[in-house]
Design an enzyme around this catalytic site. Sequence first.
Site, PDB file in Angstrom:
ATOM      1  N   ALA A  38      24.945   9.516  -6.737  1.00  0.00           N
ATOM      2  CA  ALA A  38      25.064   9.923  -5.337  1.00  0.00           C
ATOM      3  C   ALA A  38      25.086   8.699  -4.421  1.00  0.00           C
ATOM      4  O   ALA A  38      25.741   8.690  -3.384  1.00  0.00           O
ATOM      5  CB  ALA A  38      23.889  10.830  -4.963  1.00  0.00           C
ATOM      6  N   THR A  94      14.417  21.635 -14.324  1.00  0.00           N
ATOM      7  CA  THR A  94      14.731  22.172 -12.998  1.00  0.00           C
ATOM      8  C   THR A  94      15.432  21.095 -12.175  1.00  0.00           C
ATOM      9  O   THR A  94      14.980  19.953 -12.124  1.00  0.00           O
ATOM     10  CB  THR A  94      13.444  22.626 -12.297  1.00  0.00           C
ATOM     11  OG1 THR A  94      12.843  23.633 -13.104  1.00  0.00           O
ATOM     12  CG2 THR A  94      13.735  23.187 -10.912  1.00  0.00           C
ATOM     13  N   CYS A 138      17.013 -16.467 -13.352  1.00  0.00           N
ATOM     14  CA  CYS A 138      15.743 -16.501 -12.620  1.00  0.00           C
ATOM     15  C   CYS A 138      15.590 -15.297 -11.706  1.00  0.00           C
ATOM     16  O   CYS A 138      14.478 -14.893 -11.391  1.00  0.00           O
ATOM     17  CB  CYS A 138      15.648 -17.755 -11.778  1.00  0.00           C
ATOM     18  SG  CYS A 138      15.724 -19.251 -12.744  1.00  0.00           S
TER      19      CYS A 138
END
Lengths: 153, 413
Positions: B200, B237, B325
């Site tokens: 999204a 869900t 790094c």
Amino acid sequence: MYSEKVMEHFRNPRNVGEIENADGVGEIGNPVCGDMMTFYVTIRDGILTDVKFKTFGCGAAIAVSSMVSEMAKGKTIEEAMKITNADVAKELGGLPPNKLHCSNLGADALHKAIENHLAKKPATGEKGCRCPFCDTPVEGSSICVPCKAQGKK
Amino acid sequence: MAYAYFDHAAAAPLLPEAREAMLPFLGEEFGNPASLHSFGDKPRAALDGARAQVAALINAQPDNIVFTASASEANNLAIKGLALSRKAKGRNIVVSAIEHVSVLEPLKSLGVEGFDITEVPVDADGTVHPDKLAAAIKTDTILVSVMHANYEVGTIQKVKELAAVARRFRIPFHSDGTAAVGRIPVDVVGLDVDAYSFPAMSVYGPKGAAALYLKRGTRISSLIEGGFQEKNRRAGTENVAAIAGFGAAAAVAKAKLPEWSANLTKLARRIFKELPEKLEHIVFTGSMSSRIPGHVSVVVEFVEGEAMLLSLDDEGIAAASGSSCSAKTLKASHVLLAMGLPHTKAQSSLVLTLGKDSTDEDVTHFLDKLPPITQRLRQMSPLYARLQKGEDPYALKPGDECADEHEHEADEL
């Protein structure tokens, strides 16, 4: 991610530069790793009267170099050789765990510069023999009593 | 203070339309979309609506969309799910060398289970050539995955041609569209891919929602089991609020894409033109001709990436880097290395991902600040000192390497 002290040294590093005709030069790391430090020292009568560095590396590497230079300047060779990477990290208010090894090599680079100086000195001079660790004149033994007491050989 | 947010690949601001669409499901509409009672009605309708909106963005049908919690999850589901469902047919998987870690790491796990992985090399600008892909395919290859665009160097792949190669061998083709969606038009039917993942966030939607497109009839093994959601392809869900936001964002993106892309292209072009006029010793990486809008990747030689990022942040500029790094793993970007860039230069990478709200002022601020930052860091750099003395800045001594050491350290984290 970094302590305020690390960021302060990163933003305003002390003693950046090179010393022409330095008494000792020490280099550690390489550009493949991402961290490379070069230390330059001027030594008069066993005292680090000037310390400078150039560093390619992350924020921690630059802050560490700056802190080491500040801690070492004005110290005797003996005192400077006692500075550890852990001392430097502590003085900086700590370093992130993943930076403790790769970026915290300033003390090693400093020690290399001092060793480079000591290696250049003739074994015997006007003042006779000198301790290779702290540059004090010695008689008989090649290592001075305090250094020997620390287990150096 | 002036600031410029140039790290949209890491996170993008939420569209107001997406936020509005989410709010009911963070409040009174708390119901489960699977419920028979009326509390499930609006959440269910929101899921259906979002599915249609997300599908429309990439020219798919709603039934083709499986919602997941992130693009990483969608990539994991595509790679492991497709491979496991086809393991009776073969054990080889072919991918490009510059895939995201959420494609490469699941492949490592599959490797432990007896699959073997073939990496197709890329050329110097990060392009995967269809003939190289064809050459890599073996008789027991069961899956091909090549990303649509690379998040780090911006190169767009010839996905249609690459998918056609896989089609010729009747092998399913997956593409990670994370860096492409929201920046270039995507038509999964036109590309003829079997699976396509994107989050999204690519369209200024919320974190916590992503989609895996699966062409009709594509069989996949579920990784999260224990529920019938998403047609048994992903149990649990659904994150209704995030998915509702995703749908609203996809609808806005579909309408605004040409406008967004034109602005991004214009701004990036300024950086490509003006930065070299202000700063010496820089090398742009990735393809210049086939590139996602608003993406700039550059090697700023003799300075380390993380030091640049910290200094830019002090000026209100947010960017990214492929240096070891700046990575939590302490490893230099595998993308830059695969393109043939030496470690020494990969350490100096800077990645800018502009967004729809980026402005000319942001670009000016960046162009004003990077040169003095670089100057300051170069004055500290022993590599730059070597250059100035006429020496080889990247000269190495015997034993100059540390890949093993870094891997070891990363293990300790």
